[in-house]
Design a protein around this motif. Sequence first.
Motif, mmCIF file in Angstrom:
data_model
loop_
_atom_site.group_PDB
_atom_site.id
_atom_site.type_symbol
_atom_site.label_atom_id
_atom_site.label_comp_id
_atom_site.label_asym_id
_atom_site.label_seq_id
_atom_site.Cartn_x
_atom_site.Cartn_y
_atom_site.Cartn_z
ATOM 1 N N ASP A 14 0.827 -1.213 0.000
ATOM 2 C CA ASP A 14 0.000 0.000 0.000
ATOM 3 C C ASP A 14 0.861 1.263 0.000
ATOM 4 O O ASP A 14 1.950 1.303 0.564
ATOM 5 C CB ASP A 14 -0.915 -0.001 1.220
ATOM 6 N N TRP A 35 -2.568 -7.131 0.676
ATOM 7 C CA TRP A 35 -2.557 -7.510 2.084
ATOM 8 C C TRP A 35 -3.507 -6.582 2.835
ATOM 9 O O TRP A 35 -3.414 -5.376 2.716
ATOM 10 C CB TRP A 35 -1.137 -7.348 2.605
ATOM 11 N N GLY A 36 -4.438 -7.140 3.571
ATOM 12 C CA GLY A 36 -5.272 -6.319 4.445
ATOM 13 C C GLY A 36 -6.112 -5.304 3.702
ATOM 14 O O GLY A 36 -6.791 -5.599 2.719
ATOM 15 N N ASP A 37 -6.045 -4.047 4.164
ATOM 16 C CA ASP A 37 -6.922 -2.995 3.657
ATOM 17 C C ASP A 37 -6.706 -2.696 2.177
ATOM 18 O O ASP A 37 -7.638 -2.392 1.452
ATOM 19 C CB ASP A 37 -6.722 -1.701 4.466
ATOM 20 N N THR A 40 -8.764 -4.892 -0.159
ATOM 21 C CA THR A 40 -10.184 -4.514 -0.203
ATOM 22 C C THR A 40 -10.381 -3.223 -0.973
ATOM 23 O O THR A 40 -11.299 -3.095 -1.792
ATOM 24 C CB THR A 40 -10.719 -4.361 1.229
ATOM 25 N N ARG A 46 -6.608 -11.375 -2.379
ATOM 26 C CA ARG A 46 -6.143 -11.249 -0.993
ATOM 27 C C ARG A 46 -5.234 -12.415 -0.623
ATOM 28 O O ARG A 46 -5.552 -13.569 -0.882
ATOM 29 C CB ARG A 46 -7.340 -11.204 -0.048
ATOM 30 N N ALA A 49 -3.370 -13.769 5.919
ATOM 31 C CA ALA A 49 -2.693 -12.938 6.898
ATOM 32 C C ALA A 49 -1.746 -13.726 7.786
ATOM 33 O O ALA A 49 -0.693 -13.262 8.159
ATOM 34 C CB ALA A 49 -3.719 -12.203 7.757
ATOM 35 N N GLN A 52 -3.047 -11.469 12.652
ATOM 36 C CA GLN A 52 -3.971 -10.370 12.393
ATOM 37 C C GLN A 52 -3.249 -9.083 12.007
ATOM 38 O O GLN A 52 -3.873 -8.083 11.707
ATOM 39 C CB GLN A 52 -4.847 -10.127 13.637
ATOM 40 N N LYS A 53 -1.906 -9.090 12.002
ATOM 41 C CA LYS A 53 -1.194 -7.878 11.609
ATOM 42 C C LYS A 53 -1.377 -7.620 10.125
ATOM 43 O O LYS A 53 -1.510 -8.529 9.333
ATOM 44 C CB LYS A 53 0.298 -8.036 11.869
ATOM 45 N N THR A 54 -1.311 -6.351 9.748
ATOM 46 C CA THR A 54 -1.338 -6.008 8.330
ATOM 47 C C THR A 54 -0.117 -5.157 7.982
ATOM 48 O O THR A 54 -0.120 -4.444 6.998
ATOM 49 C CB THR A 54 -2.625 -5.226 7.977
ATOM 50 N N ALA A 59 3.937 -8.470 5.211
ATOM 51 C CA ALA A 59 3.566 -8.741 3.818
ATOM 52 C C ALA A 59 4.806 -9.019 2.979
ATOM 53 O O ALA A 59 4.837 -9.940 2.158
ATOM 54 C CB ALA A 59 2.797 -7.549 3.237
#
Length: 338
Positions: A14, A35-37, A40, A46, A49, A52-54, A59
């Motif tokens: 990102d 990865w993550g946000d 989406t 996707r 993970a 739960q870390k992003t 990544a």
Amino acid sequence: MSLVLTGVPVLVVDGPEAEVAAELLREQGAVPVGWGDVATRIGLVRIPAGTQKTAADEALAWAHRNGIPVDDRRPREEAQEQTQDATTSASMSSAGEVILVGGGPGDPELITVAGAKALAEADVILTDHLGPVDLAEDAAARGAELIDVAKIPYSRQVAQERINELMVERAKEGKKVVRLKGGDPFIFGRGYEEIEACAAAGITVRVIPGVTSMTAGPAAAGISLTHRGLNHDLTLVSGHVPPHSPKSLVDWTALAGMTGTLVLIMAVKNAGAIAGELIDKGRDAATPAVVVENASMPGQRVTSATLATLGETIEREGLGHPAVIVVGDAAGHIAELG
């Protein structure tokens, strides 16, 4: 030197230009993963993970661990700092890989050198009923696991979802998995779907293109699809769906108006209906047609017809799968091969 990204998952980290990066990668044939946000937000495949870390460093560790290229759109200093940590983390884990191999039209000698090498080194082979199945059996004889996932037309079918599961399961066990297909994985072979499944599971995937039956079948029969002075265009159509089916995605009116060579694959059952539709839409009923059955194999048969007689000829001669059908003036010119 240029990097060929066709079918390759590429991690998009990102940043301000992540969406632009993803679009550029798609234009090159790559599969952008996120990865993550970011996945989406800009519609990426996707990746799992794990925790739960992003964070970008996690990544990057996943990408380096799985041998996946990275398009890092973060500010330079941040990217350099976290890439070093990711590389260290990557060295602590290893996983298997999936290789999509195009096996060619059937004759084992027509597989590519790279494809034959992948089979020779495979721990697991998921094979169709088409292509060089003998090579897969040779690999099984030396100890490779051979899994039959054939999709036989109008008969036994292995669900694509199950095929995806098997590839991912075996690769996660650290094995080199070859998905062997007839022809080429990206010509009505659902290869892209399998790449997406692997990318979503965090599995490294490669593609070894194959010799497609679209061109190899006619060539083995002595038919040039692009004959000088006869045509300047060539169209491939899957005939597994008849013209009037609501599932058909073909513009039959436009197709009938073309004057070049038409190649039909997976069309034996619906050939008569397709021919009738083309004639109804304006294609000359006297247009030459040729059916090449079991191309490149010992049982190869080459049967000539016209568009008007195509369906009845297939039925009368008992022609079956696999077969490639050529329609057009070029089909009226068959070379004598030794």
